[in-house]
Design an enzyme around this catalytic site. Structure first.
Site, PDB file in Angstrom:
ATOM      1  N   LYS A 189       0.881  -1.173   0.000  1.00 53.53           N
ATOM      2  CA  LYS A 189       0.000   0.000   0.000  1.00 53.53           C
ATOM      3  C   LYS A 189       0.920   1.226   0.000  1.00 53.53           C
ATOM      4  O   LYS A 189       1.421   1.642   1.035  1.00 53.53           O
ATOM      5  CB  LYS A 189      -0.867  -0.023   1.273  1.00 53.53           C
ATOM      6  CG  LYS A 189      -2.180   0.693   1.187  1.00 53.53           C
ATOM      7  CD  LYS A 189      -2.095   2.137   0.754  1.00 53.53           C
ATOM      8  CE  LYS A 189      -2.034   3.132   1.880  1.00 53.53           C
ATOM      9  NZ  LYS A 189      -1.812   4.504   1.391  1.00 53.53           N
ATOM     10  N   GLU A 265       8.205   1.571  11.824  1.00 54.07           N
ATOM     11  CA  GLU A 265       9.341   2.506  11.681  1.00 54.07           C
ATOM     12  C   GLU A 265       8.735   3.900  11.673  1.00 54.07           C
ATOM     13  O   GLU A 265       8.087   4.281  10.707  1.00 54.07           O
ATOM     14  CB  GLU A 265      10.085   2.264  10.363  1.00 54.07           C
ATOM     15  CG  GLU A 265      10.740   0.903  10.225  1.00 54.07           C
ATOM     16  CD  GLU A 265      11.874   0.694  11.212  1.00 54.07           C
ATOM     17  OE1 GLU A 265      12.403   1.681  11.749  1.00 54.07           O
ATOM     18  OE2 GLU A 265      12.204  -0.474  11.465  1.00 54.07           O
ATOM     19  N   CYS A 300      13.637  10.516   7.606  1.00 53.73           N
ATOM     20  CA  CYS A 300      13.305  10.078   8.972  1.00 53.73           C
ATOM     21  C   CYS A 300      14.442  10.335   9.936  1.00 53.73           C
ATOM     22  O   CYS A 300      14.222  10.734  11.071  1.00 53.73           O
ATOM     23  CB  CYS A 300      12.915   8.605   8.974  1.00 53.73           C
ATOM     24  SG  CYS A 300      14.181   7.540   8.284  1.00 53.73           S
ATOM     25  N   GLU A 399       8.236  16.411  15.981  1.00 59.85           N
ATOM     26  CA  GLU A 399       8.840  16.210  14.660  1.00 59.85           C
ATOM     27  C   GLU A 399       8.164  17.155  13.665  1.00 59.85           C
ATOM     28  O   GLU A 399       6.946  17.192  13.580  1.00 59.85           O
ATOM     29  CB  GLU A 399       8.634  14.765  14.190  1.00 59.85           C
ATOM     30  CG  GLU A 399       9.287  14.507  12.845  1.00 59.85           C
ATOM     31  CD  GLU A 399       9.004  13.116  12.277  1.00 59.85           C
ATOM     32  OE1 GLU A 399       7.828  12.705  12.270  1.00 59.85           O
ATOM     33  OE2 GLU A 399       9.955  12.447  11.841  1.00 59.85           O
TER      34      GLU A 399
HETATM   35  P1  NAD Z   1       1.638   8.658   7.452  1.00 59.59           P
HETATM   36  O1  NAD Z   1       1.592   7.883   8.719  1.00 59.59           O
HETATM   37  O2  NAD Z   1       0.687   9.770   7.270  1.00 59.59           O
HETATM   38  O3  NAD Z   1       1.419   7.703   6.205  1.00 59.59           O
HETATM   39  C1  NAD Z   1       2.224   6.576   6.011  1.00 59.59           C
HETATM   40  C2  NAD Z   1       1.407   5.528   5.265  1.00 59.59           C
HETATM   41  O4  NAD Z   1       0.340   5.104   6.119  1.00 59.59           O
HETATM   42  C3  NAD Z   1       0.760   6.022   3.983  1.00 59.59           C
HETATM   43  O5  NAD Z   1       0.795   5.001   3.001  1.00 59.59           O
HETATM   44  C4  NAD Z   1      -0.675   6.287   4.409  1.00 59.59           C
HETATM   45  O6  NAD Z   1      -1.597   6.186   3.357  1.00 59.59           O
HETATM   46  C5  NAD Z   1      -0.895   5.177   5.424  1.00 59.59           C
HETATM   47  N1  NAD Z   1      -1.964   5.451   6.393  1.00 59.59           N
HETATM   48  C6  NAD Z   1      -2.394   6.646   6.847  1.00 59.59           C
HETATM   49  N2  NAD Z   1      -3.420   6.479   7.712  1.00 59.59           N
HETATM   50  C7  NAD Z   1      -3.635   5.142   7.818  1.00 59.59           C
HETATM   51  C8  NAD Z   1      -4.548   4.331   8.553  1.00 59.59           C
HETATM   52  N3  NAD Z   1      -5.466   4.865   9.357  1.00 59.59           N
HETATM   53  N4  NAD Z   1      -4.477   2.992   8.428  1.00 59.59           N
HETATM   54  C9  NAD Z   1      -3.542   2.422   7.628  1.00 59.59           C
HETATM   55  N5  NAD Z   1      -2.671   3.142   6.875  1.00 59.59           N
HETATM   56  C10 NAD Z   1      -2.710   4.481   6.976  1.00 59.59           C
HETATM   57  O7  NAD Z   1       3.157   9.146   7.272  1.00 59.59           O
HETATM   58  P2  NAD Z   1       3.771   9.993   6.068  1.00 59.59           P
HETATM   59  O8  NAD Z   1       3.347  11.405   6.252  1.00 59.59           O
HETATM   60  O9  NAD Z   1       3.512   9.316   4.762  1.00 59.59           O
HETATM   61  O10 NAD Z   1       5.337   9.842   6.345  1.00 59.59           O
HETATM   62  C11 NAD Z   1       6.035  10.709   7.169  1.00 59.59           C
HETATM   63  C12 NAD Z   1       6.348  10.033   8.492  1.00 59.59           C
HETATM   64  O11 NAD Z   1       7.085   8.824   8.253  1.00 59.59           O
HETATM   65  C13 NAD Z   1       7.250  10.867   9.368  1.00 59.59           C
HETATM   66  O12 NAD Z   1       6.798  10.806  10.698  1.00 59.59           O
HETATM   67  C14 NAD Z   1       8.604  10.177   9.237  1.00 59.59           C
HETATM   68  O13 NAD Z   1       9.495  10.390  10.313  1.00 59.59           O
HETATM   69  C15 NAD Z   1       8.209   8.757   9.130  1.00 59.59           C
HETATM   70  N6  NAD Z   1       9.304   7.962   8.534  1.00 59.59           N
HETATM   71  C16 NAD Z   1       9.986   7.078   9.325  1.00 59.59           C
HETATM   72  C17 NAD Z   1      11.046   6.325   8.800  1.00 59.59           C
HETATM   73  C18 NAD Z   1      11.823   5.322   9.637  1.00 59.59           C
HETATM   74  O14 NAD Z   1      12.587   4.538   9.066  1.00 59.59           O
HETATM   75  N7  NAD Z   1      11.651   5.302  10.942  1.00 59.59           N
HETATM   76  C19 NAD Z   1      11.375   6.472   7.448  1.00 59.59           C
HETATM   77  C20 NAD Z   1      10.661   7.404   6.674  1.00 59.59           C
HETATM   78  C21 NAD Z   1       9.611   8.125   7.230  1.00 59.59           C
END
Ligand code: NAD
Length: 495
Positions: A189, A265, A300, A399
């Site tokens: 997804k 993550e 991240c 963040e």
């Molecule tokens: P997000 O949580 O908004 O979305 C991530 C994914 O989750 C997307 O595919 C989104 O469609 C899906 N999603 C959203 N709501 C959902 C739900 N209710 N149920 C299931 N899936 C759902 O995050 P983002 O804005 O896409 O990414 C940014 C975040 O990711 C930041 O906090 C960043 O630090 C983190 N990040 C962490 C790492 C790591 O390795 N720790 C790496 C990259 C990004």
């Protein structure tokens, strides 16, 4: 070597509307709904993707489950699986520029970074786990002579992978490749705002010979298809990268459904610590600026908090400001751009809100703080540096995930440790010193998944990446990642 002419040649190519990839077929949403894809480079409408429904997700999961049970992939010989994955890596290599440009048009990362950290990193990751397939063994336990204890490694079943928008190819490959290497079937997804390149990458997997139904992609909103995946009783492992808020929900969905394993993550607020005995100040200054401003801070492990020892604080901060002014900002499809787009209007509003709140709390804006390149119609933000004297300030604790650096000073090693560990996060850290003993004391004292010493960011596929505290619970990369996607089965045999 990246060439501007090659990028210019393909950067305006029309992108046809794309659908889900289920059972090797392109499938629209069951109700025909679409999501418009807008480029952060200039606000232009790029194409549309299928706005998946719960039914679409359930269909993909059913197909993945069926394929797993049939053994099309799970029971294929290790050598054949390895060869298919190596061919896949090869195809990605051949399409590396096309994939990188497509991804940049979708998410706004600088092309120099996307080519390396997206396309080429996916190639390396898939090759690495392909090679692991016929080099990973089970175990014979050290039992008494009258028994034989064998530990088998077995695929688990269906792995659901939920991917964020910042590095879809790199992070997608970190999850898909070890899951497939273990013999599982996978449903991906992608983020609704960065699906295009990841879809193309998975299509190349099918071209390389992955059997239909082994790797499926369902596009659409997290709250619809992501939720359906997490609530499914037929997904055995959920592997996720994204925000803490979504991560919390996924744990809850698992509890409400089949107790699927959930690997998270999540975000970070990583400290970058400069001691007064730093050997190469110029190198440290460049690492600090690159560590927060490349990809507009949407990394991240971005070093979003700079902690500097008091007696070099003023000079060091001034040098970071001077260096940052030299960084090339603007069109992420120019090879020499170092600071590209903020990913979306929504992220932009959030970033500006964080700056405003910092000002209300009495922090001082030392640089930037505003929207940039407004005339382009895209989303860009000035690299921003904010000084904070209070560890409870929101700019220290929250963040941003944007080009915003919070700076503070410390007086000794003890205070550096307490500042470094003062947030709920524990993803990454960096420190600069010429004292080896101090570096090792700091590595032990800092609560985070990775500590960089006299460098920042960067590593390779051989080492794990993952957070502690509220930065998550699983590790991507390295051979350790394989443990997330296989079961250990004991055979206890009387001899
Ligand atoms: P997000 O949580 O908004 O979305 C991530 C994914 O989750 C997307 O595919 C989104 O469609 C899906 N999603 C959203 N709501 C959902 C739900 N209710 N149920 C299931 N899936 C759902 O995050 P983002 O804005 O896409 O990414 C940014 C975040 O990711 C930041 O906090 C960043 O630090 C983190 N990040 C962490 C790492 C790591 O390795 N720790 C790496 C990259 C990004």
């Amino acid at each position: 070597m990246l060439e501007q002419a090659a990028i210019d040649n393909i950067k305006t190519k029309i992108i046809e509307p794309v659908n889900h990839l289920i059972n090797g077929q392109s499938m629209p949403a069951s109700d025909g709904a679409r999501i418009t894809v807008t480029s952060p480079i200039n606000g232009e409408q790029l194409t549309t993707i299928a706005a998946g429904t719960t039914d679409d997700m359930n269909t993909a999961i059913e197909v993945a489950r069926q394929t797993f049970e049939n053994g099309d992939w799970s029971k294929m010989s290790p050598n054949s699986r390895k060869n298919i994955m190596l061919k896949w890596a090869d195809l990605i290599y051949q399409h590396a520029l096309e994939l990188a440009v497509l991804g940049v048009r979708d998410n706004g990362t600088e092309i120099s970074m996307a080519f390396k950290a997206e396309s080429m990193s996916a190639v390396e990751t898939i090759k690495y786990y392909a090679e692991a397939i016929n080099k990973t063994y089970g175990e014979i336990a050290p039992t008494n002579n009258d028994t034989l204890g064998l530990v088998h490694r077995e695929p688990i079943g269906v792995v659901g992978a939920i991917i964020p928008w910042n590095f879809p190819l790199m992070i997608g490959a970190w999850k898909i490749a070890p899951a497939l290497a273990c013999g599982n079937s996978v449903v991906v997804k992608p983020s609704e705002s960065a699906s295009l390149a990841l879809l193309k990458l998975c299509q190349l997997g099918l071209e390389a010979g992955l059997p239909n139904g082994v790797l499926n992609v369902v596009t659409g909103r997290g709250t619809v298809v992501g939720e359906a995946m997490a609530l499914s009783h037929y997904v055995d492992v959920l592997t996720f990268t994204g925000s803490g808020n979504t991560g919390r929900r996924l744990l809850e969905y698992s509890a409400r459904s089949n107790l699927k394993r959930v690997y998270l993550e999540l975000g970070g607020k990583s400290p970058h610590i400069i001691f007064n005995d730093v050997k190469d100040i110029d190198k440290a200054v460049a690492a600090v600026a690159n560590g927060i401003f490349r990809n507009s801070g949407q990394v991240c492990v971005a070093g979003s908090r700079l902690l500097v020892e008091a007696d070099i604080y003023d000079e060091f901060i001034q040098r970071v400001i001077n260096f940052t002014k030299t960084m090339k900002r603007g069109d992420p499809l120019s090879v020499d751009t170092q600071i590209g787009c903020v990913h979306s209007e929504e992220q932009m509003r959030y970033n500006l809100n964080c700056v405003e709140q910092a000002q209300e709390e009495g922090c001082e804006i030392l640089m930037g703080g505003k929207r940039d390149n407004i005339e382009t119609g895209g989303t860009y933000m000035e690299p921003t540096i904010i000084s904070s004297a209070n560890l409870n300030d929101s700019i220290i604790q929250r963040e941003v995930f944007g080009p915003v650096l919070a700076v503070s000073k410390f007086i000794d090693e003890k205070e550096a440790i307490s500042l470094a560990n003062c947030t709920e996060f524990g993803l990454a850290a960096g420190l600069w010193t010429s004292d080896l003993s101090k570096a090792h004391r700091m590595i032990r004292a800092i609560h985070s998944g990775v500590v960089h010493v006299n460098t920042y960011g960067g590593s390779d596929i051989t080492v794990p990446l993952g957070g502690i505290k509220q930065s998550g619970n699983g590790h991507d990369k390295s051979l350790h990642a394989l443990d997330k996607y296989c079961d250990l089965k004991t055979a206890w045999v009387a001899l």
